[in-house]
Design an enzyme around this catalytic site. Structure first.
Site, PDB file in Angstrom:
ATOM      1  N   HIS A 121       5.555 -35.854 -20.915  1.00  0.00           N
ATOM      2  CA  HIS A 121       5.815 -36.294 -19.947  1.00  0.00           C
ATOM      3  C   HIS A 121       4.978 -36.333 -19.282  1.00  0.00           C
ATOM      4  O   HIS A 121       4.178 -36.044 -17.855  1.00  0.00           O
ATOM      5  CB  HIS A 121       6.806 -37.142 -18.904  1.00  0.00           C
ATOM      6  CG  HIS A 121       8.522 -37.315 -18.946  1.00  0.00           C
ATOM      7  ND1 HIS A 121       8.621 -38.172 -19.957  1.00  0.00           N
ATOM      8  CD2 HIS A 121       9.956 -37.258 -19.766  1.00  0.00           C
ATOM      9  CE1 HIS A 121       9.732 -38.264 -20.494  1.00  0.00           C
ATOM     10  NE2 HIS A 121      10.349 -37.660 -20.371  1.00  0.00           N
ATOM     11  N   ASN A 144       0.426   0.783   6.128  1.00  0.00           N
ATOM     12  CA  ASN A 144       0.662  -0.103   5.200  1.00  0.00           C
ATOM     13  C   ASN A 144       1.484  -1.679   6.242  1.00  0.00           C
ATOM     14  O   ASN A 144       1.935  -1.571   6.553  1.00  0.00           O
ATOM     15  CB  ASN A 144       1.633   0.081   3.798  1.00  0.00           C
ATOM     16  CG  ASN A 144       2.828  -0.521   3.492  1.00  0.00           C
ATOM     17  OD1 ASN A 144       1.771  -1.780   2.681  1.00  0.00           O
ATOM     18  ND2 ASN A 144       3.331  -0.379   2.729  1.00  0.00           N
ATOM     19  N   GLY A 145       1.105  -2.849   5.654  1.00  0.00           N
ATOM     20  CA  GLY A 145       1.534  -3.609   6.329  1.00  0.00           C
ATOM     21  C   GLY A 145      -0.089  -5.143   6.891  1.00  0.00           C
ATOM     22  O   GLY A 145      -0.591  -4.720   6.293  1.00  0.00           O
ATOM     23  N   LYS A 170       5.530 -12.789 -17.728  1.00  0.00           N
ATOM     24  CA  LYS A 170       5.276 -11.461 -17.892  1.00  0.00           C
ATOM     25  C   LYS A 170       4.140 -11.337 -18.428  1.00  0.00           C
ATOM     26  O   LYS A 170       3.411 -10.292 -19.003  1.00  0.00           O
ATOM     27  CB  LYS A 170       6.707 -10.926 -19.554  1.00  0.00           C
ATOM     28  CG  LYS A 170       7.876 -10.401 -18.240  1.00  0.00           C
ATOM     29  CD  LYS A 170       7.924  -8.629 -17.974  1.00  0.00           C
ATOM     30  CE  LYS A 170       8.113  -8.656 -16.748  1.00  0.00           C
ATOM     31  NZ  LYS A 170       8.509  -9.579 -15.833  1.00  0.00           N
ATOM     32  N   CYS A 197       0.575  -1.363   0.135  1.00  0.00           N
ATOM     33  CA  CYS A 197      -0.055  -0.062  -0.065  1.00  0.00           C
ATOM     34  C   CYS A 197       0.618   1.202  -0.302  1.00  0.00           C
ATOM     35  O   CYS A 197       2.003   1.427   0.186  1.00  0.00           O
ATOM     36  CB  CYS A 197      -0.670  -0.341   0.940  1.00  0.00           C
ATOM     37  SG  CYS A 197      -1.646  -1.280   1.627  1.00  0.00           S
ATOM     38  N   GLU A 225      10.655 -16.342 -17.153  1.00  0.00           N
ATOM     39  CA  GLU A 225      10.427 -14.752 -17.230  1.00  0.00           C
ATOM     40  C   GLU A 225       8.964 -14.954 -17.875  1.00  0.00           C
ATOM     41  O   GLU A 225       8.275 -13.548 -18.264  1.00  0.00           O
ATOM     42  CB  GLU A 225      12.022 -14.656 -16.803  1.00  0.00           C
ATOM     43  CG  GLU A 225      11.752 -13.226 -16.821  1.00  0.00           C
ATOM     44  CD  GLU A 225      11.273 -11.548 -16.007  1.00  0.00           C
ATOM     45  OE1 GLU A 225      10.919 -12.738 -14.729  1.00  0.00           O
ATOM     46  OE2 GLU A 225      11.414 -10.755 -15.667  1.00  0.00           O
ATOM     47  N   TRP A 230      -3.578  -2.411  -1.709  1.00  0.00           N
ATOM     48  CA  TRP A 230      -3.762  -3.076  -2.461  1.00  0.00           C
ATOM     49  C   TRP A 230      -4.910  -4.072  -1.071  1.00  0.00           C
ATOM     50  O   TRP A 230      -3.619  -4.567  -0.186  1.00  0.00           O
ATOM     51  CB  TRP A 230      -2.463  -4.127  -2.783  1.00  0.00           C
ATOM     52  CG  TRP A 230      -1.861  -4.831  -3.490  1.00  0.00           C
ATOM     53  CD1 TRP A 230      -2.743  -5.203  -4.228  1.00  0.00           C
ATOM     54  CD2 TRP A 230      -1.707  -6.047  -2.747  1.00  0.00           C
ATOM     55  NE1 TRP A 230      -2.894  -6.169  -5.047  1.00  0.00           N
ATOM     56  CE2 TRP A 230      -2.096  -6.900  -4.353  1.00  0.00           C
ATOM     57  CE3 TRP A 230      -1.524  -6.555  -1.651  1.00  0.00           C
ATOM     58  CZ2 TRP A 230      -2.045  -8.569  -4.216  1.00  0.00           C
ATOM     59  CZ3 TRP A 230      -1.247  -8.313  -1.618  1.00  0.00           C
ATOM     60  CH2 TRP A 230      -0.961  -9.514  -2.422  1.00  0.00           C
ATOM     61  N   ARG A 253       1.978   0.945  -6.048  1.00  0.00           N
ATOM     62  CA  ARG A 253       2.168  -0.036  -5.137  1.00  0.00           C
ATOM     63  C   ARG A 253       0.983  -0.925  -4.191  1.00  0.00           C
ATOM     64  O   ARG A 253       1.157  -1.927  -3.890  1.00  0.00           O
ATOM     65  CB  ARG A 253       2.229   0.791  -3.680  1.00  0.00           C
ATOM     66  CG  ARG A 253       4.132   1.506  -3.516  1.00  0.00           C
ATOM     67  CD  ARG A 253       4.552   2.590  -2.992  1.00  0.00           C
ATOM     68  NE  ARG A 253       3.984   1.803  -1.030  1.00  0.00           N
ATOM     69  CZ  ARG A 253       5.631   0.644  -1.199  1.00  0.00           C
ATOM     70  NH1 ARG A 253       6.515   0.598  -1.437  1.00  0.00           N
ATOM     71  NH2 ARG A 253       5.466   0.210  -0.133  1.00  0.00           N
ATOM     72  N   GLU A 304       1.845 -11.629 -16.381  1.00  0.00           N
ATOM     73  CA  GLU A 304       1.349 -10.912 -15.237  1.00  0.00           C
ATOM     74  C   GLU A 304       0.401  -9.308 -16.567  1.00  0.00           C
ATOM     75  O   GLU A 304      -0.666  -8.927 -15.688  1.00  0.00           O
ATOM     76  CB  GLU A 304       2.994  -9.807 -15.562  1.00  0.00           C
ATOM     77  CG  GLU A 304       3.292 -10.566 -13.669  1.00  0.00           C
ATOM     78  CD  GLU A 304       4.774  -9.548 -13.401  1.00  0.00           C
ATOM     79  OE1 GLU A 304       4.686  -9.111 -12.650  1.00  0.00           O
ATOM     80  OE2 GLU A 304       5.503  -9.897 -14.687  1.00  0.00           O
ATOM     81  N   LYS A 342       3.575  -3.767  -7.134  1.00  0.00           N
ATOM     82  CA  LYS A 342       4.487  -3.266  -7.728  1.00  0.00           C
ATOM     83  C   LYS A 342       5.415  -4.314  -6.377  1.00  0.00           C
ATOM     84  O   LYS A 342       6.403  -5.236  -6.219  1.00  0.00           O
ATOM     85  CB  LYS A 342       5.386  -1.824  -7.563  1.00  0.00           C
ATOM     86  CG  LYS A 342       6.803  -1.808  -8.123  1.00  0.00           C
ATOM     87  CD  LYS A 342       7.278  -2.538  -9.395  1.00  0.00           C
ATOM     88  CE  LYS A 342       8.547  -2.551  -9.834  1.00  0.00           C
ATOM     89  NZ  LYS A 342       9.055  -3.213 -10.991  1.00  0.00           N
TER      90      LYS A 342
HETATM   91  C1  BG6 Z   1       6.154  -9.028  -7.619  1.00  0.00           C
HETATM   92  C2  BG6 Z   1       5.940  -7.880  -8.803  1.00  0.00           C
HETATM   93  O1  BG6 Z   1       4.955  -8.308  -7.038  1.00  0.00           O
HETATM   94  O2  BG6 Z   1       7.222  -8.982  -6.498  1.00  0.00           O
HETATM   95  C3  BG6 Z   1       7.311  -8.580  -9.745  1.00  0.00           C
HETATM   96  O3  BG6 Z   1       5.071  -7.639  -9.940  1.00  0.00           O
HETATM   97  C4  BG6 Z   1       8.627  -8.736  -9.234  1.00  0.00           C
HETATM   98  O4  BG6 Z   1       7.713  -7.620 -10.741  1.00  0.00           O
HETATM   99  C5  BG6 Z   1       8.198  -9.204  -7.032  1.00  0.00           C
HETATM  100  O5  BG6 Z   1       9.284  -9.087  -9.069  1.00  0.00           O
HETATM  101  C6  BG6 Z   1       9.560  -9.335  -6.416  1.00  0.00           C
HETATM  102  O6  BG6 Z   1       9.603  -7.867  -5.838  1.00  0.00           O
HETATM  103  P1  BG6 Z   1      10.849  -7.099  -5.870  1.00  0.00           P
HETATM  104  O7  BG6 Z   1      10.628  -5.582  -5.170  1.00  0.00           O
HETATM  105  O8  BG6 Z   1      11.628  -8.178  -4.256  1.00  0.00           O
HETATM  106  O9  BG6 Z   1      11.786  -7.308  -7.162  1.00  0.00           O
END
Ligand code: BG6
Length: 608
Positions: free
Chosen positions: A504, A100-101, A485, A2, A481, A76, A27, A488, A603
């Site tokens: 398999h 936040n937490g 991507k 958050c 990855e 969030w 966030r 996501e 994020k």
């Molecule tokens: C997720 C992000 O919440 O956290 C990813 O959407 C990221 O993109 C992952 O790889 C880890 O975040 P960080 O800041 O520890 O690299």
């Protein structure tokens, strides 16, 4: 998870808070709210959805009042659905706050407070904390006393911004395992979850340590600790606001994809001297490996994916045992033997709770911790023995791009550095490896200039609902990855699979026109992976090959072929990375997804 913002000063507080919340929205963006104080009233305005919706409500409301103090929050959702009642700020009695937490013992506290007659309106842990502060904020005690009394009963993580009736025009801030900073501006004092939200107003900031409470007034910040008041250490932010803004790109993600060549150069150059890796820039010498028997790499999401590549490179070049772990698993089922273990923690934000928890566990086991971090002054930076910063600059888009590529560069440098240390890598070979890495900057910028084939591929894929990424060796980790991507930001269900493993079981999911994207940078395994592509082709798949130029004609390898740039494995990997980033971006664009703020994500997840 958050975002928190606070302001008290001579300017209009609502505009400051809204601008700060827009920057912090990455966030979390399920709901947003502000508590605004004018000379005559305290107004709390909350809205589900984006900050823009809140802004409209605030503009209507502020017509009558000149607000000079306030706190704001973008959420969030963790405890409680996305609703106005659950949006912050929360008010109980004479206390109003944002948080936040996660308060881990909130149910027990709530039950006890309800027995004492407290009536809750929301499902959140935050409202429980608010009620606890209010409970201890009896008549004529200072808010700091109430705060210290209350937090003794709170377990979990928090960053709070709090306003107390009777202390109008003051904001109190405190943190434990969640980030919170104070900004000192010419027009007032600020509180924010991270530095980017301060940049439009000031570059002068101070960290709040875990045992402190800060009291913000119009022109001063008082830092309290258990044993008195003390002068904070004010610092100047190194990044500027323009860097954090979009710079003319339609999305932060596209801006950050395009910044990678520059980010790589800035990250790699200070760590090479005499053609060999050198970490003295980071205060690291080879004795960091003294007595090390194994290396554990921990991270989440993309940070875990790049950690897998790093672990394999370390083993290949140094013959030191190295393994990558998903941080949220590592801390609950850690390896039996932690003796002689070096931890490499990877985190773009430096605030990911699971990664922090793994690091804290490992430190309790006596492990040394080297962290690869992008965000300066983060919690992880403060808790690591050594930090290697990636110089990618602020990364705002939720899906990481330049964070990943610069982490990969650092891991590659570390693997060569360790290889020299263990004498498993001959100096001349090491120099060749470093030359290959330096060429990756060019590979990245050439791909950015030549992405037409990727855009054409996106046109063919964007209507699909499923997709496979297959590869062997390091290509497989890059498939992780690529799949992440695509999931996501375009919400296509993509799955990474070891190419040799597909037959398999999972090949049963391949049907007519199922896209199967093969990453084939590992030339030593090319023929094996080609057979796997053909196995899917014979079942109707639409096959895509990202492969180095070789004697085989593209038609032999796939329905759609992209020739990888460069002429070494590390160059191919970087080109694969750019291709999967650009592919997911284009597909998401065609699917009209919210690229910078994908649904349900944040994020940096600062709760477990
Ligand atoms: C997720 C992000 O919440 O956290 C990813 O959407 C990221 O993109 C992952 O790889 C880890 O975040 P960080 O800041 O520890 O690299």
């Amino acid at each position: 998870m958050c975002g928190i913002i606070g302001y008290v000063g001579t300017e209009n507080a609502s505009r400051k808070l809204i601008e700060g919340l827009k920057i912090l929205e990455y966030r979390g963006y399920d709901s947003a709210g502000v508590a605004l104080l004018s000379k005559s009233e305290l107004s709390i305005i909350k809205a589900t959805g984006r900050v823009e919706e809140l802004e409209e409500m605030v503009v209507k409301k502020e017509v009558k009042s000149e607000y000079y103090c306030g706190i704001g929050h973008t959420r969030w959702a963790t405890h409680g659905s996305v609703s106005e009642d659950n949006a912050h700020p929360h008010r109980m009695g004479r206390v109003t706050l944002v948080h936040n937490g996660i308060i881990e013992n909130y149910l027990e506290l709530r039950a006890r407070l309800e027995k004492e007659g407290v009536v809750f309106k929301s499902e959140t842990d935050t409202e429980v904390a608010c009620a606890l502060f209010d409970k201890y904020y009896e008549e004529n005690i200072h808010p700091c006393v109430a705060i210290y009394k209350a937090v003794r009963e709170i377990r979990g993580s928090y960053a709070f911004g709090i306003m107390f009736e009777g202390y109008e025009g003051r904001i109190f801030g405190l943190r434990h395992r969640s980030p919170l900073l104070v900004g000192s501006g010419s027009d007032g004092m600020y509180l924010a979850s991270d530095i980017t939200a301060l940049l439009p107003f000031t570059k002068t900031y101070s960290l709040i340590e875990e045992t402190e409470v800060v009291e913000l007034r119009e022109n001063e910040a008082i830092f309290y600790t258990h044993d008195g008041i003390y002068d904070p250490v004010w610092q100047e932010a190194t990044m500027n606001y323009d860097q954090a803004k979009r710079g003319g790109y339609s999305h932060y993600m596209l801006k950050e994809i395009n910044e990678q060549s520059d980010a790589l150069r800035k990250t790699i150059t200070p760590r090479i001297s005499g053609g060999l890796p050198d970490f003295s820039h980071d205060g690291i010498s080879r004795d960091i490996f003294q007595g090390i028997k194994q290396i554990h790499i921990v991270g989440c999401g993309s940070a875990y994916n790049v950690g897998c590549i790093g672990a394999r490179l370390i083993e290949e070049y140094s013959r030191v045992s190295a393994s990558a772990f998903v941080a949220s698993e590592y801390r609950y089922s850690p390896p039996v033997n932690m003796q002689g273990t070096l931890i490499i923690a990877i985190s773009q934000s430096g605030e990911t709770a699971d990664t922090l928890a793994s690091v804290r566990y490992a430190k309790l086991c006596g492990c040394r911790v080297v962290s690869i971090i992008n965000a300066r002054e983060s919690t992880l930076a403060r808790e690591s023995d050594k930090v290697i910063y990636t110089y990618a600059g602020p990364e705002i888009a939720v899906a990481t791009t330049k964070g990943f590529s610069t982490q990969l560069a650092i891991l590659y440098l570390l693997s060569v550095y360790l290889g020299i240390y263990t004498s498993k890598l001959d100096t001349e070979v090491a120099k060749l490896k470093i030359d290959e890495l330096k060429r990756c900057e060019g590979v990245v910028s050439n791909r950015l200039k030549g992405a037409k084939s990727v855009e054409s591929l996106a046109e063919l894929l964007y209507k699909k609902e499923n997709c496979f990424f297959i590869g062997r060796g390091l290509d497989y980790f890059m498939c992780l990855e690529g799949a992440l991507k695509l999931k996501e930001i375009s919400y296509i269900h993509a799955q990474a699979y070891q190419a040799g493993e597909l037959k398999h079981g999972t090949i049963s999911l391949v049907e007519n026109e199922t896209p199967v994207i093969a990453l084939m940078g590992e030339e030593r395994l090319f023929d094996k992976t080609l057979s796997n592509i053909k196995e899917t082709k014979s079942r109707g798949a639409f096959t895509v090959a990202l492969m180095p130029k070789n004697e085989k004609s593209p038609q032999e390898c796939g329905d759609f072929v992209i020739e990888l740039l460069g002429n070494s494995l590390i160059e191919y990997l970087f080109d694969e990375l750019l291709c999967v980033q650009l592919l997911s971006y284009r597909v998401a664009l065609l699917r009209r997804c919210d690229i910078d703020k994908p649904r349900n994500l944040a994020k940096s997840v600062t709760v477990e």
